[in-house]
Design an enzyme around this catalytic site. Sequence first.
Site, PDB file in Angstrom:
ATOM      1  N   ARG A 166      39.058  42.362  14.793  1.00  0.00           N
ATOM      2  CA  ARG A 166      39.564  43.594  14.187  1.00  0.00           C
ATOM      3  C   ARG A 166      38.558  43.997  13.114  1.00  0.00           C
ATOM      4  O   ARG A 166      38.419  43.320  12.085  1.00  0.00           O
ATOM      5  CB  ARG A 166      40.947  43.354  13.577  1.00  0.00           C
ATOM      6  CG  ARG A 166      41.553  44.539  12.884  1.00  0.00           C
ATOM      7  CD  ARG A 166      41.946  45.613  13.868  1.00  0.00           C
ATOM      8  NE  ARG A 166      42.824  46.577  13.219  1.00  0.00           N
ATOM      9  CZ  ARG A 166      42.825  47.855  13.502  1.00  0.00           C
ATOM     10  NH1 ARG A 166      42.027  48.324  14.438  1.00  0.00           N
ATOM     11  NH2 ARG A 166      43.644  48.672  12.877  1.00  0.00           N
ATOM     12  N   GLY A 167      37.847  45.072  13.357  1.00  0.00           N
ATOM     13  CA  GLY A 167      36.732  45.471  12.505  1.00  0.00           C
ATOM     14  C   GLY A 167      37.071  45.645  11.046  1.00  0.00           C
ATOM     15  O   GLY A 167      36.340  45.180  10.179  1.00  0.00           O
ATOM     16  N   GLU A 168      38.183  46.293  10.749  1.00  0.00           N
ATOM     17  CA  GLU A 168      38.493  46.582   9.343  1.00  0.00           C
ATOM     18  C   GLU A 168      38.697  45.315   8.526  1.00  0.00           C
ATOM     19  O   GLU A 168      38.502  45.324   7.324  1.00  0.00           O
ATOM     20  CB  GLU A 168      39.702  47.503   9.222  1.00  0.00           C
ATOM     21  CG  GLU A 168      41.017  46.886   9.625  1.00  0.00           C
ATOM     22  CD  GLU A 168      42.182  47.863   9.548  1.00  0.00           C
ATOM     23  OE1 GLU A 168      43.192  47.505   8.925  1.00  0.00           O
ATOM     24  OE2 GLU A 168      42.081  48.955  10.109  1.00  0.00           O
ATOM     25  N   ASP A 169      39.069  44.220   9.169  1.00  0.00           N
ATOM     26  CA  ASP A 169      39.309  42.958   8.460  1.00  0.00           C
ATOM     27  C   ASP A 169      38.055  42.098   8.320  1.00  0.00           C
ATOM     28  O   ASP A 169      37.908  41.365   7.345  1.00  0.00           O
ATOM     29  CB  ASP A 169      40.351  42.105   9.201  1.00  0.00           C
ATOM     30  CG  ASP A 169      41.732  42.701   9.180  1.00  0.00           C
ATOM     31  OD1 ASP A 169      41.977  43.646   8.417  1.00  0.00           O
ATOM     32  OD2 ASP A 169      42.582  42.212   9.953  1.00  0.00           O
ATOM     33  N   THR A 170      37.166  42.161   9.310  1.00  0.00           N
ATOM     34  CA  THR A 170      36.120  41.150   9.385  1.00  0.00           C
ATOM     35  C   THR A 170      34.695  41.676   9.501  1.00  0.00           C
ATOM     36  O   THR A 170      33.753  40.926   9.275  1.00  0.00           O
ATOM     37  CB  THR A 170      36.365  40.232  10.606  1.00  0.00           C
ATOM     38  OG1 THR A 170      36.287  41.026  11.798  1.00  0.00           O
ATOM     39  CG2 THR A 170      37.695  39.536  10.522  1.00  0.00           C
ATOM     40  N   ARG A 171      34.510  42.937   9.862  1.00  0.00           N
ATOM     41  CA  ARG A 171      33.187  43.455  10.230  1.00  0.00           C
ATOM     42  C   ARG A 171      32.129  43.264   9.144  1.00  0.00           C
ATOM     43  O   ARG A 171      30.997  42.884   9.418  1.00  0.00           O
ATOM     44  CB  ARG A 171      33.284  44.937  10.591  1.00  0.00           C
ATOM     45  CG  ARG A 171      31.921  45.554  10.917  1.00  0.00           C
ATOM     46  CD  ARG A 171      32.009  46.994  11.367  1.00  0.00           C
ATOM     47  NE  ARG A 171      32.436  47.022  12.752  1.00  0.00           N
ATOM     48  CZ  ARG A 171      33.520  47.651  13.185  1.00  0.00           C
ATOM     49  NH1 ARG A 171      34.281  48.310  12.343  1.00  0.00           N
ATOM     50  NH2 ARG A 171      33.830  47.634  14.453  1.00  0.00           N
ATOM     51  N   GLU A 197      41.872  43.631  24.857  1.00  0.00           N
ATOM     52  CA  GLU A 197      40.708  42.768  25.062  1.00  0.00           C
ATOM     53  C   GLU A 197      41.152  41.316  25.201  1.00  0.00           C
ATOM     54  O   GLU A 197      40.649  40.580  26.052  1.00  0.00           O
ATOM     55  CB  GLU A 197      39.715  42.888  23.898  1.00  0.00           C
ATOM     56  CG  GLU A 197      38.890  44.128  23.904  1.00  0.00           C
ATOM     57  CD  GLU A 197      37.882  44.171  22.757  1.00  0.00           C
ATOM     58  OE1 GLU A 197      37.704  43.155  22.034  1.00  0.00           O
ATOM     59  OE2 GLU A 197      37.267  45.232  22.571  1.00  0.00           O
TER      60      GLU A 197
END
Length: 167
Positions: free
Chosen positions: A26-31, A93
Amino acid sequence: MALINDGSTISLRTGKWIFDVFLNFRGEDTRHRFLRLLYDALVEKKISTFKDDKVLERGKPIPPELLKAIEGSRFSVVIFSKNYASSSWCLDELTKIVDCRREKKGHTIFPVFYDVEPTEVRKQKGCFGEAFAKHEEVFKENLEKLKRWRAALIEVANISGWVIPKG
């Protein structure tokens, strides 16, 4: 025949696997922190890694090239985080990754629990439970999708992985 990610498209190449690793996150958490460090470490070790950096449009299906990247990866690293379950893309995914694990010999899943506990994921409690309460409203006409998402979360959360506190 395989696919190569050049950052904007995926093209064909020969060989059994397209990528060594597919990163599901999840991009907003980890990117910007954890994912960047993980990706850089994998690339430094010459591990062919697929990371989708595009900001995904809400309501759109997963592009075929992402599904091909999952199918053509030997390993999937699933990074569970606080907002992971709020993303239908992450969950779609994940179900594809689980399908590949069942259908393809040699596809291995490595779960990472980033700032969440495995039991939170497995039992869909806390932020995962809250996300599913919202999904139940949105997908009330497609309960089979919710059932597949839940089963995939349980299956992957039961795999021994890494618990990483935030920070």
